[in-house]
Write an enzyme that holds these catalytic residues in place. Structure first.
Site, PDB file in Angstrom:
ATOM      1  N   ARG A  83       0.810  -1.227   0.000  1.00 40.05           N
ATOM      2  CA  ARG A  83       0.000   0.000   0.000  1.00 40.05           C
ATOM      3  C   ARG A  83       0.842   1.275   0.000  1.00 40.05           C
ATOM      4  NH1 ARG A  83      -2.528  -3.424   3.153  1.00 40.05           N
ATOM      5  NH2 ARG A  83      -4.427  -4.313   2.267  1.00 40.05           N
ATOM      6  N   LYS A 114       1.970  11.789 -10.430  1.00 42.31           N
ATOM      7  CA  LYS A 114       1.166  10.847 -11.223  1.00 42.31           C
ATOM      8  C   LYS A 114       2.043   9.648 -11.599  1.00 42.31           C
ATOM      9  CE  LYS A 114      -1.378  13.783 -14.225  1.00 42.31           C
ATOM     10  NZ  LYS A 114      -2.024  13.767 -15.550  1.00 42.31           N
ATOM     11  N   GLU A 141       7.934  20.156 -24.617  1.00 37.81           N
ATOM     12  CA  GLU A 141       7.199  20.379 -23.356  1.00 37.81           C
ATOM     13  C   GLU A 141       7.704  21.655 -22.668  1.00 37.81           C
ATOM     14  OE1 GLU A 141       4.572  18.725 -22.189  1.00 37.81           O
ATOM     15  OE2 GLU A 141       4.650  16.690 -23.024  1.00 37.81           O
ATOM     16  N   LYS A 193       5.897  23.563 -13.463  1.00 36.32           N
ATOM     17  CA  LYS A 193       5.140  22.330 -13.234  1.00 36.32           C
ATOM     18  C   LYS A 193       4.778  22.224 -11.756  1.00 36.32           C
ATOM     19  CE  LYS A 193       3.653  17.975 -13.805  1.00 36.32           C
ATOM     20  NZ  LYS A 193       3.669  16.789 -14.610  1.00 36.32           N
ATOM     21  N   GLU A 210      -5.688  17.831 -10.391  1.00 39.07           N
ATOM     22  CA  GLU A 210      -6.089  18.187 -11.747  1.00 39.07           C
ATOM     23  C   GLU A 210      -7.571  18.536 -11.903  1.00 39.07           C
ATOM     24  OE1 GLU A 210      -5.058  16.517 -16.176  1.00 39.07           O
ATOM     25  OE2 GLU A 210      -4.212  15.583 -14.414  1.00 39.07           O
ATOM     26  N   ARG A 251      -4.400  22.968 -13.055  1.00 43.64           N
ATOM     27  CA  ARG A 251      -3.507  21.983 -13.660  1.00 43.64           C
ATOM     28  C   ARG A 251      -3.887  21.713 -15.108  1.00 43.64           C
ATOM     29  NH1 ARG A 251      -0.977  16.757 -10.431  1.00 43.64           N
ATOM     30  NH2 ARG A 251       0.207  15.924 -12.158  1.00 43.64           N
ATOM     31  N   ASN A 293      -2.355  20.827 -19.923  1.00 46.76           N
ATOM     32  CA  ASN A 293      -2.847  20.058 -21.071  1.00 46.76           C
ATOM     33  C   ASN A 293      -2.796  20.845 -22.378  1.00 46.76           C
ATOM     34  OD1 ASN A 293      -3.420  17.648 -19.771  1.00 46.76           O
ATOM     35  ND2 ASN A 293      -5.399  18.406 -19.063  1.00 46.76           N
ATOM     36  N   HIS A 326      -2.258  19.223 -25.695  1.00 46.25           N
ATOM     37  CA  HIS A 326      -2.381  17.782 -25.476  1.00 46.25           C
ATOM     38  C   HIS A 326      -3.676  17.175 -26.004  1.00 46.25           C
ATOM     39  CE1 HIS A 326       1.235  18.309 -23.228  1.00 46.25           C
ATOM     40  NE2 HIS A 326       1.278  17.045 -22.852  1.00 46.25           N
ATOM     41  N   HIS A 336      -2.736  14.175 -28.100  1.00 48.48           N
ATOM     42  CA  HIS A 336      -3.121  12.797 -27.774  1.00 48.48           C
ATOM     43  C   HIS A 336      -3.894  12.145 -28.920  1.00 48.48           C
ATOM     44  CE1 HIS A 336      -2.796  13.536 -23.163  1.00 48.48           C
ATOM     45  NE2 HIS A 336      -1.683  13.023 -23.647  1.00 48.48           N
ATOM     46  N   HIS A 339       5.855  11.603 -27.941  1.00 52.01           N
ATOM     47  CA  HIS A 339       4.776  12.373 -27.332  1.00 52.01           C
ATOM     48  C   HIS A 339       4.936  13.896 -27.552  1.00 52.01           C
ATOM     49  CE1 HIS A 339       1.957  13.836 -24.368  1.00 52.01           C
ATOM     50  NE2 HIS A 339       2.941  14.436 -23.725  1.00 52.01           N
TER      51      HIS A 339
HETATM   52  N1  NAD Z   1       3.669  10.893 -14.723  1.00 50.38           N
HETATM   53  C1  NAD Z   1       3.510  11.981 -15.423  1.00 50.38           C
HETATM   54  O1  NAD Z   1       3.056  13.020 -14.924  1.00 50.38           O
HETATM   55  C2  NAD Z   1       3.924  11.972 -16.860  1.00 50.38           C
HETATM   56  C3  NAD Z   1       4.019  13.171 -17.567  1.00 50.38           C
HETATM   57  C4  NAD Z   1       4.463  13.119 -18.883  1.00 50.38           C
HETATM   58  C5  NAD Z   1       4.779  11.902 -19.473  1.00 50.38           C
HETATM   59  N2  NAD Z   1       4.655  10.760 -18.765  1.00 50.38           N
HETATM   60  C6  NAD Z   1       4.994   9.468 -19.375  1.00 50.38           C
HETATM   61  O2  NAD Z   1       6.374   9.457 -19.676  1.00 50.38           O
HETATM   62  C7  NAD Z   1       6.603   8.501 -20.713  1.00 50.38           C
HETATM   63  C8  NAD Z   1       7.582   9.041 -21.699  1.00 50.38           C
HETATM   64  O3  NAD Z   1       8.790   9.300 -21.048  1.00 50.38           O
HETATM   65  P1  NAD Z   1      10.148   9.536 -21.865  1.00 50.38           P
HETATM   66  O4  NAD Z   1       9.892  10.455 -22.977  1.00 50.38           O
HETATM   67  O5  NAD Z   1      11.175   9.864 -20.869  1.00 50.38           O
HETATM   68  O6  NAD Z   1      10.383   8.133 -22.561  1.00 50.38           O
HETATM   69  P2  NAD Z   1      11.158   6.803 -22.128  1.00 50.38           P
HETATM   70  O7  NAD Z   1      11.141   6.611 -20.663  1.00 50.38           O
HETATM   71  O8  NAD Z   1      10.595   5.718 -22.971  1.00 50.38           O
HETATM   72  O9  NAD Z   1      12.649   7.115 -22.576  1.00 50.38           O
HETATM   73  C9  NAD Z   1      12.917   7.333 -23.932  1.00 50.38           C
HETATM   74  C10 NAD Z   1      14.150   6.571 -24.396  1.00 50.38           C
HETATM   75  O10 NAD Z   1      15.312   7.206 -23.875  1.00 50.38           O
HETATM   76  C11 NAD Z   1      16.188   6.230 -23.295  1.00 50.38           C
HETATM   77  N3  NAD Z   1      16.926   6.950 -22.266  1.00 50.38           N
HETATM   78  C12 NAD Z   1      16.490   7.396 -21.076  1.00 50.38           C
HETATM   79  N4  NAD Z   1      17.429   8.129 -20.461  1.00 50.38           N
HETATM   80  C13 NAD Z   1      18.506   8.134 -21.290  1.00 50.38           C
HETATM   81  C14 NAD Z   1      19.786   8.733 -21.229  1.00 50.38           C
HETATM   82  N5  NAD Z   1      20.143   9.537 -20.214  1.00 50.38           N
HETATM   83  N6  NAD Z   1      20.643   8.520 -22.261  1.00 50.38           N
HETATM   84  C15 NAD Z   1      20.271   7.762 -23.324  1.00 50.38           C
HETATM   85  N7  NAD Z   1      19.078   7.189 -23.446  1.00 50.38           N
HETATM   86  C16 NAD Z   1      18.197   7.382 -22.431  1.00 50.38           C
HETATM   87  C17 NAD Z   1      15.283   5.152 -22.820  1.00 50.38           C
HETATM   88  O11 NAD Z   1      15.969   3.935 -22.742  1.00 50.38           O
HETATM   89  C18 NAD Z   1      14.203   5.135 -23.917  1.00 50.38           C
HETATM   90  O12 NAD Z   1      14.608   4.339 -24.994  1.00 50.38           O
HETATM   91  C19 NAD Z   1       5.241   8.200 -21.315  1.00 50.38           C
HETATM   92  O13 NAD Z   1       4.865   6.897 -20.972  1.00 50.38           O
HETATM   93  C20 NAD Z   1       4.310   9.210 -20.662  1.00 50.38           C
HETATM   94  O14 NAD Z   1       3.006   8.715 -20.488  1.00 50.38           O
HETATM   95  C21 NAD Z   1       4.231  10.773 -17.474  1.00 50.38           C
HETATM   96 ZN    ZN Z   2       2.974  15.945 -22.274  1.00 47.28          ZN
END
Ligand code: NAD
Ligand code: ZN
Length: 367
Positions: free
Chosen positions: A124, A146, A188, A230, A240, A244, A248, A251, A255, A268
């Protein structure tokens, strides 16, 4: 002395109703991670969750953080599902992790979201620390609490709110990030400029090549300002309901573009870039935004580099996807419109015709 060592660290507190936690942004902050964890009160039993890619590049930066073997999970979007969370549970149970164990997520948004969901639900909830390694994760996903995974029928459908104990942002980790990934995160940052700070927007315009070269002198303040925006938005509105929503911006259409291309064509941030342009076109058509501000946004996005094509995508398909989106609340689409660079409003009266014209304006195929 390495010039990056002269760039001052930025540290501030994120205050949410459920928890107050520090975020520190500094070149080389990972070298101090152990003492930062102690100061944040992270339980001494520490388990790292990372991905093979990130670990291969950066494991030496985390020497001495823990004696335990890291839990490595695959980090593509297609592994962001419950089975990967299950692998983390398996590892936690195997080492007998209890509530006095902290989970340290070292990776991009996928690692952060997946490890975060494991931390939110194992027993939990156990303490979580984010060490984001992509630009997107450093300015966005590591802050706000999130966490979650995808379901075969939709993105981020399963999740929780679980604020971390602390966030450590080391822009030096971005040196190994592929250029396209870096750019995807930078869209972003452009979004933050558009919703909250003209000066941030202008810093990107003026410093684009310097940013792409990942020079700490500009990277640190740009990341720090993004994190502040942020954090401030999350503080005002942890779950949200109101402010917040500005996050978006870009987005809704973004999306939709991701969904109709089955999450394969765009990073993204690239889809968000199109989404911002569509929202801008809609705002200009309503007389809510000056044409010159839209032109400035378009010029910046163009200067940042190529975006995947959209000319083959029917506007009608994008429209359908928009109405299926989570942001439709009680049948009403809440749409964030820019009113100036650094300012937005949320409206609930966008018509399908306006949306159609907006997505056609960014190049989608008309019926
Ligand atoms: N929780 C939230 O509030 C929130 C907000 C925005 C996005 N997200 C989520 O985040 C995800 C996308 O994250 P992302 O864009 O970081 O993608 P990701 O985590 O898939 O990373 C992208 C690529 O970069 C590589 N990588 C990571 N760090 C590296 C580094 N320092 N050097 C070389 N390669 C590296 C990874 O192996 C991967 O292949 C989505 O699933 C999205 O839904 C969440
Ligand atoms: Zn985004």
């Amino acid at each position: 002395m390495n010039p990056s060592e002269t760039i001052p660290a930025v540290r501030f507190a994120v205050r949410t109703p459920s928890r107050e936690y520090p975020i520190e942004i500094a070149i080389g902050v990972t070298a101090r991670l152990g003492s930062l964890l102690d100061a944040a009160g992270a339980p001494a039993r520490r388990l790292i969750v990372s991905s093979p890619t990130v670990w291969r590049f950066h494991q030496s930066a985390f020497n001495g953080v823990t004696q335990h073997e890291p839990i490595l999970i695959p980090d593509g979007e297609r592994f962001k599902h419950l089975a990967t969370v299950g692998r983390i549970y398996d590892a936690l149970i195997r080492v007998g992790a209890d509530r006095a164990t902290s989970l340290i997520a070292i990776g991009g948004g996928v690692v952060g979201d997946v490890a975060g969901l494991a931390a939110a639900t194992y027993l939990r909830g156990i303490p979580l620390v984010h060490v984001p390694t992509t630009l997107l994760a450093q300015v966005d996903s590591a802050i706000g609490g999130k966490v979650g995974v995808n379901h075969p029928l939709g993105k981020n459908l399963i999740g929780a709110f679980h604020q971390p104990l602390m966030v450590a942002v080391d822009p030096a980790l971005l040196a190994t990030l592929p250029r396209r990934e870096f750019r995807a995160g930078l869209y972003e940052v452009v979004k933050y400029g558009m919703i909250a700070s003209r000066s941030l927007f202008e810093k990107i315009v003026d410093g684009l090549p310097v940013l792409f070269a990942r020079e700490p002198g500009l990277l640190v303040p740009v990341i720090a300002e993004s994190c502040r925006i942020k954090a401030a938005t999350v503080e005002a509105d942890e779950r949200e309901s109101g402010p917040r929503r500005a996050l978006n911006f870009g987005h809704t259409v973004g999306h939709a573009l991701e969904a109709i291309t089955k999450y394969r064509r765009f990073r993204h941030g690239e889809a968000v870039a199109y989404g911002m342009l569509a929202a801008g076109a809609l705002a200009v058509a309503r007389g809510a935004l000056a044409e010159s501000d839209l032109t400035a946004l378009r010029m910046l996005i163009t200067k940042m580099g190529p975006l995947p094509a959209v000319a083959d995508l029917p506007a009608s398909q994008a429209l359908e996807a928009v109405t299926r989106d989570k942001k439709v609340i009680a049948g009403k689409l809440h749409f964030v419109l820019p009113t100036a660079i650094g300012q937005t409003i949320t409206v609930a009266d966008v018509t399908p015709e306006e949306l159609t014209r907006a997505v056609e304006a960014i190049g989608l195929k008309s019926a």
